[in-house]
Design an enzyme around this catalytic site. Structure first.
Site, mmCIF file in Angstrom:
data_model
loop_
_atom_site.group_PDB
_atom_site.id
_atom_site.type_symbol
_atom_site.label_atom_id
_atom_site.label_comp_id
_atom_site.label_asym_id
_atom_site.label_seq_id
_atom_site.Cartn_x
_atom_site.Cartn_y
_atom_site.Cartn_z
ATOM 1 N N ASP A 322 0.799 -1.218 0.000
ATOM 2 C CA ASP A 322 0.000 0.000 0.000
ATOM 3 C C ASP A 322 0.839 1.280 0.000
ATOM 4 O O ASP A 322 0.304 2.368 0.193
ATOM 5 C CB ASP A 322 -0.950 0.001 1.194
ATOM 6 C CG ASP A 322 -0.220 -0.142 2.530
ATOM 7 O OD1 ASP A 322 0.982 -0.469 2.517
ATOM 8 O OD2 ASP A 322 -0.872 0.064 3.575
ATOM 9 N N GLN A 323 2.163 1.178 -0.222
ATOM 10 C CA GLN A 323 2.985 2.389 -0.330
ATOM 11 C C GLN A 323 2.655 3.133 -1.617
ATOM 12 O O GLN A 323 2.449 2.517 -2.669
ATOM 13 C CB GLN A 323 4.479 2.030 -0.346
ATOM 14 C CG GLN A 323 5.012 1.533 0.971
ATOM 15 C CD GLN A 323 6.495 1.197 0.908
ATOM 16 O OE1 GLN A 323 6.979 0.381 1.679
ATOM 17 N NE2 GLN A 323 7.214 1.804 -0.014
ATOM 18 N N GLY A 349 16.372 11.590 -21.698
ATOM 19 C CA GLY A 349 16.831 11.293 -23.048
ATOM 20 C C GLY A 349 17.706 10.069 -23.132
ATOM 21 O O GLY A 349 17.256 8.941 -22.975
ATOM 22 N N GLY A 350 19.006 10.291 -23.392
ATOM 23 C CA GLY A 350 19.909 9.169 -23.635
ATOM 24 C C GLY A 350 19.909 8.783 -25.104
ATOM 25 O O GLY A 350 19.185 9.341 -25.941
ATOM 26 N N TRP A 351 20.721 7.816 -25.444
ATOM 27 C CA TRP A 351 20.932 7.431 -26.845
ATOM 28 C C TRP A 351 19.637 7.014 -27.528
ATOM 29 O O TRP A 351 19.326 7.462 -28.634
ATOM 30 C CB TRP A 351 21.952 6.303 -26.915
ATOM 31 C CG TRP A 351 22.266 5.846 -28.307
ATOM 32 C CD1 TRP A 351 21.924 4.664 -28.883
ATOM 33 C CD2 TRP A 351 22.978 6.573 -29.313
ATOM 34 N NE1 TRP A 351 22.373 4.595 -30.178
ATOM 35 C CE2 TRP A 351 23.027 5.760 -30.461
ATOM 36 C CE3 TRP A 351 23.572 7.830 -29.344
ATOM 37 C CZ2 TRP A 351 23.652 6.169 -31.633
ATOM 38 C CZ3 TRP A 351 24.199 8.241 -30.521
ATOM 39 C CH2 TRP A 351 24.237 7.413 -31.641
ATOM 40 N N GLU A 407 20.790 13.510 -27.401
ATOM 41 C CA GLU A 407 21.899 13.015 -28.219
ATOM 42 C C GLU A 407 21.457 12.877 -29.687
ATOM 43 O O GLU A 407 20.954 11.839 -30.074
ATOM 44 C CB GLU A 407 22.383 11.674 -27.682
ATOM 45 C CG GLU A 407 22.858 11.732 -26.235
ATOM 46 C CD GLU A 407 23.418 10.412 -25.733
ATOM 47 O OE1 GLU A 407 23.795 9.532 -26.550
ATOM 48 O OE2 GLU A 407 23.481 10.243 -24.512
ATOM 49 N N ASP A 484 33.867 6.540 -25.601
ATOM 50 C CA ASP A 484 33.240 6.182 -26.882
ATOM 51 C C ASP A 484 33.923 6.855 -28.064
ATOM 52 O O ASP A 484 33.305 7.075 -29.104
ATOM 53 C CB ASP A 484 31.744 6.511 -26.898
ATOM 54 C CG ASP A 484 30.918 5.575 -26.037
ATOM 55 O OD1 ASP A 484 31.470 4.550 -25.599
ATOM 56 O OD2 ASP A 484 29.738 5.873 -25.790
ATOM 57 N N TRP A 627 29.908 7.054 -16.094
ATOM 58 C CA TRP A 627 28.896 6.240 -16.791
ATOM 59 C C TRP A 627 29.430 4.819 -16.842
ATOM 60 O O TRP A 627 30.452 4.553 -17.450
ATOM 61 C CB TRP A 627 28.624 6.720 -18.212
ATOM 62 C CG TRP A 627 27.620 5.795 -18.848
ATOM 63 C CD1 TRP A 627 27.867 4.642 -19.540
ATOM 64 C CD2 TRP A 627 26.192 5.917 -18.773
ATOM 65 N NE1 TRP A 627 26.704 4.041 -19.913
ATOM 66 C CE2 TRP A 627 25.666 4.795 -19.456
ATOM 67 C CE3 TRP A 627 25.333 6.832 -18.201
ATOM 68 C CZ2 TRP A 627 24.282 4.595 -19.580
ATOM 69 C CZ3 TRP A 627 23.971 6.630 -18.340
ATOM 70 C CH2 TRP A 627 23.452 5.524 -19.026
#
Length: 648
Positions: A322-323, A349-351, A407, A484, A627
C-alpha cells in the site's frame, strides 16, 4: 614567487596563433567571390597538437551556396580531424568543401570550419588559399581597414596551478568583431570567439599579466585593453575545482546486472558522491515526459512500482503493497535520508530516448508543454497511478534537478531520431524554458533546483548543436563525454577514452580528452563548469592479430567482441576478472588495454581512473562524472580510486 614566464610551447604559439589573412595566392576566379573572405585562426596549441578554424565571411549581396576552399599547409602541419565540411588531402594540399547536408552562407553571414591537427613546433597558418578559384581575401572591392574598438578590461574569474580564466566586455566594430586575442608579455596566448577564455599551460605559483584585443574578418586588430594580473595556485590547489562526483544510476541496472540503490551503500560509493543522475526519463510523441510499463519505452515498475525486500532496501525495511512510492524512486529517497547532502537529478533522453527531443523543442508552445510536464512529474512528484503506486506528490523531494541528455541537437544520433538544423537554436530556447520554469518553482517552494547537461566529445557535434555562450549561464554545470571515441563499430582496435592523442592513431577520427576539453575552452566555457566523463565499461574487438608490437593495438579485427549484455561492450567488473589476457599501458596517453592474442579490450582500471582524475584536477575541471556506476565491482574499486585522487 618566480618571475612571470610562459612555457616554451606557449612562446612558440605567439606567432602561430595570429589571425592569418589566407588569401595569399589568388587563382583565376571560377566564380565571383568579391567581398567574401576566408580567415584562419589557430584556436589552441599543445605539445604536438593544435586546433585550427576557418571562417567564411560573406560580405556580398548574395548567398554563397556551394563553396570549395583550397589551401596549402606549411611543413610539419597536418589536419587529423575536421568538422562542418568535407575534407580531402594530397600531401600538404587540402581541399575543404560544402558538407553533405549543405551549408549555404547567407549574405552578411558567416560560417566556420574547425579542425584538430599536429604540428612540429612551427607555423600552422596556410601558405596560400583560394575560394572557388578566387582569392580568400575578398578582393576586388573596397577593403575594410577600420579596426575594432577596445574591449572592456579583463577580470580574473578563476585560477588553478596551470590555468587562469578571464572575462571581459565586448568590443565594437564598423562591420563585426570576429574574435579576441589574449596576450601576455606581448605574445598571443589564446584566441577565442567569445568574451571569456581560459589560458592553459602555465607554471604554478607564477604571476602573469594579460591584455585583450579584438579582431575582425579583414584581420584588423584593435587596441589592447587595460591589463589584469593573476597568480597561479600551488600544485594540487586552486579554484574553481570543487570536486563534484556524479554517477549515472541506470533504471535497467536492477535487472541482469542486479545493481540496486542499496549497492551504492554497501560498496561505499554513496558516501563518495555529490550527485546521482537517474537514467533515463522519456519524452513521448506529444513532447511530454511520460512513464509506461514496457521496457524500451519506459519502466514505471522499476521506477516506482517494484517492491524491494528488506535485504534489498537502503533502510533495511521491506516495501509494503500500500505504499504510494516503491521501486528505485523510493530507494533514492531513503538514500537521501542517509546522505542529506547528496543531490539526485533526473536525466532525460539518452541514446535511444532522444527520438522526440527535436519535435518537443520546435516551438515556444511545445517547449512550454515539455518543460511543464517534466517539472510536474519529477520535481513536483506527481506520478501517474501504476499498480497501486503513484499519485499527486508521490515522488516529491526525490529529485533535485533535471539533467538534459539530448543526443544530439542538429547531429545524427540514434537512427530513429529527428534531426533539424534549427535544433541548435531550439535547444538554447528549451534550456531557457527549463530555467525560467525552475526559477518560478524555486520562488514557490523555497527549494533550489539544478539544471545540467550531458555534452558530446565530437567537436563537430559541439559546433553544430550548441550555442555555449548562451547556454552556460543557465546550467549549474555540464558533464562532458570522455569516452566512446572508438569501438566495435569500427574495424580497427583503438582506445575509447585516451587523455591525449596517441601516436600512430589510424582514425578514422582522431579523438582525445585533451582536444575535446580544449574545444569547450575555445568556446569560452570555464573549466570549473565542466566535469570529465569516465567509463566504467570496456569496448572490444575479436579476430585481432598481434601486429608488429605484439599487443593488438591499431590492428584490424573481424568484428566486435562478445559481451555479457551487448556485443562489443562489457562492464569493468566483468572484464577485470578475465583470464588469459595480458595488460598493456601507455601512461603518456592515459590508456590501458587487454589482449590475449585474439580478443582486444580497451580498458580502464583503478590506475587509469586515477590518471584521468589527476588530469581533470590539473586542468581545473569541476570534477568527474561516471557512466555508469553499475559497472563497478562490489567494493566500489573504481569510485574509490576517483575519490582518493580528488582528495589528494
Amino acid at each position: 614567487m618566480r618571475a612571470a614566464r610562459l612555457r616554451t610551447r606557449l612562446a612558440a604559439l605567439a606567432a602561430a596563433v595570429l589571425i592569418a589573412p589566407v588569401g595569399l595566392a589568388a587563382s583565376p576566379a571560377a566564380a565571383d567571390t568579391t567581398g567574401i573572405t576566408v580567415t584562419y585562426v589557430e584556436t589552441s596549441r599543445w605539445d604536438s597538437g593544435y586546433g585550427g578554424q576557418l571562417t567564411i565571411d560573406n560580405g556580398s549581396d548574395a548567398a554563397l551556396d556551394d563553396w570549395t576552399i583550397d589551401l596549402t599547409l606549411p611543413e610539419g602541419a597536418t589536419i587529423t580531424s575536421l568538422w562542418n565540411a568535407t575534407h580531402t588531402a594530397s600531401g600538404s594540399t587540402h581541399t575543404i568543401s560544402t558538407p553533405s547536408w549543405g551549408a549555404s552562407v547567407p549574405a552578411g553571414g558567416t560560417y566556420s570550419i574547425g579542425w584538430n591537427g599536429t604540428h612540429s613546433g612551427g607555423e600552422t597558418a596556410p601558405l596560400d588559399c583560394s575560394l572557388n578559384g578566387g582569392s580568400c581575401s575578398g578582393e576586388p572591392g573596397t577593403p575594410d581597414t577600420e579596426a575594432p574598438g577596445t574591449p572592456g578590461d579583463p577580470t580574473v574569474t578563476g585560477t588553478t596551478s596551470g590555468t587562469v580564466s578571464l572575462e571581459w566586455g565586448a568590443a565594437t566594430d564598423n562591420v563585426a568583431v570576429t574574435g579576441y586575442e589574449v596576450l601576455s608579455g606581448g605574445e598571443v596566448v589564446r584566441a577565442v570567439t567569445g568574451t571569456s577564455a581560459t589560458v592553459t599551460g602555465l607554471d604554478p605559483v607564477t604571476e602573469y599579466t594579460f591584455t585583450v584585443r579584438a579582431y575582425d574578418s579583414s584581420n584588423n586588430r584593435g587596441p589592447e585593453s587595460g591589463p589584469v594580473t593573476a597568480t597561479t595556485d600551488e600544485e594540487g590547489t586552486g579554484t574553481p575545482v570543487d570536486e563534484r562526483r556524479v554517477a549515472y544510476f541506470t533504471q535497467w541496472g536492477i535487472y541482469d546486472r542486479g545493481y540496486l540503490v542499496e549497492n551504492l551503500v554497501s560498496s561505499g560509493t554513496a558516501e563518495k558522491l555529490t550527485h546521482i543522475n537517474y537514467a533515463f526519463g522519456n519524452i513521448n510523441a506529444n513532447g511530454e515526459c511520460f512513464m509506461a510499463n514496457q521496457l524500451g519505452q519506459g519502466d514505471a515498475w522499476a521506477d516506482y512500482g517494484r517492491s524491494f525486500t528488506a535485504d534489498q532496501s537502503v533502510d533495511g525495511v521491506g516495501d509494503t503493497w500500500d505504499q504510494d512510492l516503491r521501486g528505485n524512486f523510493n530507494q533514492l529517497r531513503e538514500l537521501k535520508e542517509l546522505y542529506p547532502d547528496l543531490k539526485v537529478n533526473l536525466s532525460l533522453g539518452g541514446w535511444t530516448w532522444s527520438e522526440n527531443f527535436s519535435d518537443a523543442a520546435l516551438t515556444a508552445e511545445s517547449r512550454q508543454r515539455m518543460v511543464s510536464s517534466c517539472i510536474d512529474q519529477y520535481l513536483r512528484g506527481n506520478l501517474p497511478l501504476f499498480d497501486g503506486a503513484g499519485g499527486p506528490g508521490a515522488a516529491e523531494g526525490v529529485f533535485d534537478g533535471i539533467d538534459l541528455d539530448w543526443e544530439w541537437p542538429a547531429s545524427a544520433g540514434h537512427e530513429h531520431n529527428t534531426v533539424r538544423p534549427e535544433d541548435r537554436e531550439n535547444f538554447t530556447a528549451l534550456v531557457q524554458e527549463f530555467r525560467d520554469q525552475m526559477n518560478a518553482l524555486e520562488a514557490e517552494t523555497g527549494r533550489q533546483y539544478e539544471l545540467t547537461s550531458f555534452m558530446p566529445a565530437d567537436p563537430e557535434k559541439i559546433d553544430l548543436g550548441y550555442e555555449l555562450d548562451k547556454l552556460m549561464p543557465n546550467f549549474d554545470f555540464i558533464t562532458v563525454q570522455g569516452y566512446d571515441y572508438h569501438g566495435g563499430w569500427e574495424n580497427t582496435t583503438n582506445h575509447q577514452s585516451n587523455l591525449l592523442e596517441t601516436p600512430g592513431d589510424p582514425g578514422p577520427d582522431v579523438y582525445s580528452t585533451e582536444t575535446t576539453i580544449q574545444a569547450y575552452l575555445d568556446y569560452g566555457v570555464s573549466p570549473g563548469d565542466m566535469l570529465l566523463g569516465v567509463p566504467f565499461y570496456s569496448r572490444g574487438w575479436t579476430g585481432v592479430p598481434a601486429g608488429p608490437d605484439g599487443n593488438g593495438l591499431f590492428q584490424t579485427g573481424t568484428g566486435p567482441s562478445g559481451g555479457t549484455y551487448e556485443q562489443g561492450i562489457d562492464d569493468w567488473k566483468v572484464i577485470k576478472d578475465l583470464s588469459g589476457f595480458d595488460l598493456y599501458r601507455d601512461d603518456a596517453s592515459g590508456t590501458a588495454w587487454l589482449y590475449d592474442g585474439t580478443t582486444f579490450w580497451t580498458y580502464d582500471d583503478e590506475t587509469s581512473m586515477t590518471q584521468k582524475t589527476d588530469w581533470a584536477q590539473a586542468n581545473g575541471l569541476g570534477g568527474v562524472m561516471v557512466w555508469s556506476v553499475d559497472g563497478d565491482d562490489a567494493d566500489g574499486s573504481l569510485m574509490t580510486a576517483i575519490d582518493s585522487a580528488l582528495a589528494d
